[in-house]
Design a protein around this motif. Structure first.
Motif, PDB file in Angstrom:
ATOM      1  N   PRO A   1       5.497   5.862   7.041  1.00  9.91           N
ATOM      2  CA  PRO A   1       6.053   7.131   6.533  1.00  9.91           C
ATOM      3  C   PRO A   1       5.333   8.354   7.083  1.00  9.91           C
ATOM      4  CG  PRO A   1       5.794   5.554   4.746  1.00  9.91           C
ATOM      5  CD  PRO A   1       5.114   4.963   5.936  1.00  9.91           C
ATOM      6  N   GLU A   2       4.054   8.182   7.495  1.00  6.10           N
ATOM      7  CA  GLU A   2       3.275   9.311   8.006  1.00  6.10           C
ATOM      8  C   GLU A   2       3.925   9.961   9.229  1.00  6.10           C
ATOM      9  OE1 GLU A   2       0.909   6.824   5.450  1.00  6.10           O
ATOM     10  OE2 GLU A   2       2.083   6.338   7.259  1.00  6.10           O
ATOM     11  N   ARG A   3       4.825   9.248   9.911  1.00  6.01           N
ATOM     12  CA  ARG A   3       5.506   9.842  11.077  1.00  6.01           C
ATOM     13  C   ARG A   3       6.253  11.119  10.686  1.00  6.01           C
ATOM     14  NH1 ARG A   3       5.971   5.406  14.787  1.00  6.01           N
ATOM     15  NH2 ARG A   3       6.059   3.403  13.682  1.00  6.01           N
ATOM     16  N   TRP A   4       6.674  11.184   9.434  1.00  7.10           N
ATOM     17  CA  TRP A   4       7.545  12.278   9.006  1.00  7.10           C
ATOM     18  C   TRP A   4       6.794  13.396   8.282  1.00  7.10           C
ATOM     19  CZ3 TRP A   4      12.595  11.806  10.501  1.00  7.10           C
ATOM     20  CH2 TRP A   4      12.976  10.543  10.945  1.00  7.10           C
TER      21      TRP A   4
ATOM     22  N   HIS B   1      10.004  10.998   0.170  1.00  3.93           N
ATOM     23  CA  HIS B   1      11.030  11.432   1.119  1.00  3.93           C
ATOM     24  C   HIS B   1      10.736  10.882   2.511  1.00  3.93           C
ATOM     25  CE1 HIS B   1      13.414  15.092   2.924  1.00  3.93           C
ATOM     26  NE2 HIS B   1      13.944  13.919   3.218  1.00  3.93           N
ATOM     27  N   ALA B   2       9.483  10.975   2.931  1.00  5.12           N
ATOM     28  CA  ALA B   2       9.088  10.457   4.245  1.00  5.12           C
ATOM     29  C   ALA B   2       9.325   8.949   4.332  1.00  5.12           C
ATOM     30  CB  ALA B   2       7.617  10.776   4.509  1.00  5.12           C
ATOM     31  N   SER B   3       9.067   8.241   3.249  1.00  9.74           N
ATOM     32  CA  SER B   3       9.268   6.783   3.231  1.00  9.74           C
ATOM     33  C   SER B   3      10.743   6.430   3.369  1.00  9.74           C
ATOM     34  CB  SER B   3       8.708   6.200   1.930  1.00  9.74           C
ATOM     35  OG  SER B   3       7.329   6.467   1.810  1.00  9.74           O
ATOM     36  N   LEU B   4      11.607   7.203   2.721  1.00  4.93           N
ATOM     37  CA  LEU B   4      13.052   6.977   2.854  1.00  4.93           C
ATOM     38  C   LEU B   4      13.509   7.251   4.285  1.00  4.93           C
ATOM     39  CD1 LEU B   4      14.278   8.521  -0.503  1.00  4.93           C
ATOM     40  CD2 LEU B   4      14.735   6.174   0.258  1.00  4.93           C
TER      41      LEU B   4
ATOM     42  N   GLU C   1       0.831  -1.198   0.000  1.00  5.32           N
ATOM     43  CA  GLU C   1       0.000   0.000   0.000  1.00  5.32           C
ATOM     44  C   GLU C   1       0.875   1.263   0.000  1.00  5.32           C
ATOM     45  OE1 GLU C   1       1.072  -0.836   4.156  1.00  5.32           O
ATOM     46  OE2 GLU C   1       0.391  -2.064   2.467  1.00  5.32           O
ATOM     47  N   ILE C   2       2.016   1.191   0.671  1.00  2.00           N
ATOM     48  CA  ILE C   2       2.956   2.333   0.673  1.00  2.00           C
ATOM     49  C   ILE C   2       3.639   2.441  -0.686  1.00  2.00           C
ATOM     50  CG2 ILE C   2       5.077   3.234   1.711  1.00  2.00           C
ATOM     51  CD1 ILE C   2       4.143   2.005   4.359  1.00  2.00           C
ATOM     52  N   GLU C   3       3.966   1.301  -1.274  1.00  2.00           N
ATOM     53  CA  GLU C   3       4.540   1.303  -2.622  1.00  2.00           C
ATOM     54  C   GLU C   3       3.595   2.000  -3.603  1.00  2.00           C
ATOM     55  OE1 GLU C   3       6.176  -1.885  -5.988  1.00  2.00           O
ATOM     56  OE2 GLU C   3       4.950  -2.561  -4.302  1.00  2.00           O
ATOM     57  N   SER C   4       2.295   1.733  -3.504  1.00  2.00           N
ATOM     58  CA  SER C   4       1.310   2.354  -4.398  1.00  2.00           C
ATOM     59  C   SER C   4       1.269   3.863  -4.224  1.00  2.00           C
ATOM     60  CB  SER C   4      -0.084   1.768  -4.134  1.00  2.00           C
ATOM     61  OG  SER C   4      -0.119   0.390  -4.440  1.00  2.00           O
ATOM     62  N   GLU C   5       1.352   4.320  -2.978  1.00  2.00           N
ATOM     63  CA  GLU C   5       1.357   5.762  -2.708  1.00  2.00           C
ATOM     64  C   GLU C   5       2.575   6.426  -3.349  1.00  2.00           C
ATOM     65  OE1 GLU C   5      -0.627   7.897  -1.130  1.00  2.00           O
ATOM     66  OE2 GLU C   5      -2.188   6.427  -0.683  1.00  2.00           O
ATOM     67  N   ILE C   6       3.725   5.767  -3.245  1.00  2.00           N
ATOM     68  CA  ILE C   6       4.956   6.321  -3.824  1.00  2.00           C
ATOM     69  C   ILE C   6       4.856   6.362  -5.344  1.00  2.00           C
ATOM     70  CG2 ILE C   6       7.428   5.845  -4.192  1.00  2.00           C
ATOM     71  CD1 ILE C   6       7.518   4.835  -1.304  1.00  2.00           C
ATOM     72  N   LEU C   7       4.342   5.301  -5.945  1.00  2.00           N
ATOM     73  CA  LEU C   7       4.200   5.269  -7.405  1.00  2.00           C
ATOM     74  C   LEU C   7       3.256   6.371  -7.896  1.00  2.00           C
ATOM     75  CD1 LEU C   7       4.036   1.411  -8.033  1.00  2.00           C
ATOM     76  CD2 LEU C   7       5.887   2.966  -8.682  1.00  2.00           C
ATOM     77  N   ASN C   8       2.186   6.597  -7.155  1.00  2.00           N
ATOM     78  CA  ASN C   8       1.257   7.673  -7.528  1.00  2.00           C
ATOM     79  C   ASN C   8       1.948   9.036  -7.482  1.00  2.00           C
ATOM     80  OD1 ASN C   8      -0.885   5.913  -7.905  1.00  2.00           O
ATOM     81  ND2 ASN C   8      -1.616   6.110  -5.798  1.00  2.00           N
TER      82      ASN C   8
END
Length: 413
Positions: free
Chosen positions: A409-412, A348-351, A320-327
């Motif tokens: 990633p939402e933490r960031w 950036h937040a995911s990294l 689900e996070i991968e999909s958000e990044i691709l979008n």
């Protein structure tokens, strides 16, 4: 006979300590006991193959995320994951904490007097020189071109081919090759061609790997006298290290001579690597330039590949996070490269979240120049090492809450 009478009970006692501690090390997260003469040496020895989980477990149950271990009869080390302590040694009282004699002595053979192995005015000078070159627009453009070429000509074709044919790849190895090609081109202007479809065993890459690995193993030796003795006799791993260092430095010196010649022919600065930039800025001392460029290769090689490996592994675990990044990538991909990266907030937040859980440099240390008192009251004597611990910090409930183990990633944001 007298020697045997003394040695037999002593050895029996040592083996008792070792097996007792070894049998309890995996389940006990408390600070290990310190014994006369040997300190917590056997606890270190028992956990030598899993130091990060072991020390992180201790950190998680330590008040204020700080504890002190006595490694042997004379060496006391402070471990901390407390942000106030980290800020104290890396910023507030930075001048009192250097890499220190032990660190410098261990890595000088390989790194020389490069920026990652020095302190004081020499460090400041190399930092100024490096910062100036790294912040130029022309170098950014050069890096962009290098990485884009490596992506389009090598990495993507290899992954596409593997996907079509159902081939299994060692993705960590692929990303290490990708990072090594990039950093060598950026630092030296040299292409080791380590990420060709045949996945070759490039000589320079393997030699550099040997140098890094053996130099790092010195830190985990039972006692520094072990590797020093092997170095004195030029045997075993120290003989291999000597050969690796000789080959790496010979390669670097040859590159420097070649660059000097080419710079004399007025090559355009816009297409130049870091080595050429240092030389063209008037830094012509071959040992100085060799040391600083080798340090840059070390910095860009393992850190980049480690960060990317864990990042893609976490995306695989969290589709689900991968999909958000691709979008987000699809939305921003029309912008110039640096602008689009700057605007990719969720990526950036995911990294950042990936590197919270799996930091490329999981643990680092500084040596106190003078006596000091850390925030919270821990006394540090001159010569003691204070170890800050990003890997453990990313696992502290006091910093991240009870859901610290989750990739969010939402933490960031």
């Amino acid at each position: 006979m007298l020697l045997l009478i003394i040695l037999i009970p002593l050895l029996s006692l040592l083996f008792f300590f070792f097996f007792f501690l070894n049998s309890n090390s995996n389940s006990n997260s408390k600070v290990p006991k310190s014994y006369p003469l040997v300190g917590s040496f056997f606890a270190f020895l028992a956990n030598r193959k899993r130091p990060l989980p072991w020390l992180s477990g201790i950190m998680q149950v330590s008040p204020s995320a700080i504890f002190v271990l006595r490694r042997n009869y004379s060496t006391r080390q402070v471990f901390s994951g407390n942000p106030a302590v980290v800020e104290h040694i890396l910023k507030t009282n930075f001048s009192n904490y250097g890499k220190g004699h032990v660190f410098n002595r261990t890595l000088t053979d390989f790194l020389g007097h490069g920026i990652f192995n020095i302190d004081g005015d020499t460090w400041k000078f190399q930092r100024q020189v490096s910062s100036h070159e790294l912040n130029t627009k022309s170098l950014r453009k050069f890096i962009e071109t290098v990485v884009d070429t490596e992506l389009s000509d090598r990495l993507i074709p290899i992954l596409s081919s593997a996907a079509k044919q159902g081939t299994v790849l060692d993705f960590q190895d692929i990303l290490q090759r990708f990072a090594f090609d990039n950093i060598c081109k950026i630092a030296f202007g040299f292409d080791p061609a380590y990420l060709l479809p045949s996945l070759p065993q490039a000589k320079f890459a393997l030699t550099f790997e040997d140098g890094v690995r053996i130099s790092s193993e010195r830190f985990s030796a039972v006692h520094p006298v072990v590797w020093k003795f092997k170095k004195l006799l030029n045997i075993g791993s120290e003989k291999r290290l000597k050969n690796a260092i000789s080959e790496v430095r010979e390669f670097a010196l040859n590159m420097i001579k070649e660059k000097k010649q080419r710079l004399g022919e007025n090559e355009s600065l816009d297409s130049l690597d870091l080595l050429s930039r240092f030389l063209s800025s008037g830094h012509l001392d071959e040992n100085f330039v060799t040391d600083i460029v080798i340090s840059f290769i070390l910095a860009g090689r393992d850190t980049t590949s480690a960060a990317l490996t864990w990042f893609f592994w976490l995306l695989w675990k969290n589709p689900e996070i991968e999909s958000e990044i691709l979008n987000e990538i699809n939305e921003k991909s029309e912008s110039p490269v640096f602008d689009e990266v700057k605007d990719m907030v969720y990526t950036h937040a995911s990294l950042c979240e990936s590197m919270r859980l799996y930091p490329p440099v999981p643990i680092d240390s500084k040596e106190a120049v003078n006596d000091d008192v850390l925030p919270g009251g821990t006394v540090v004597k001159k010569g003691m090492r204070v170890i800050y611990f990003p890997y453990a910090m990313g696992r502290l409930e006091m910093l991240w809450g009870s859901d610290w183990a989750e990739f969010k990633p939402e933490r960031w944001l």
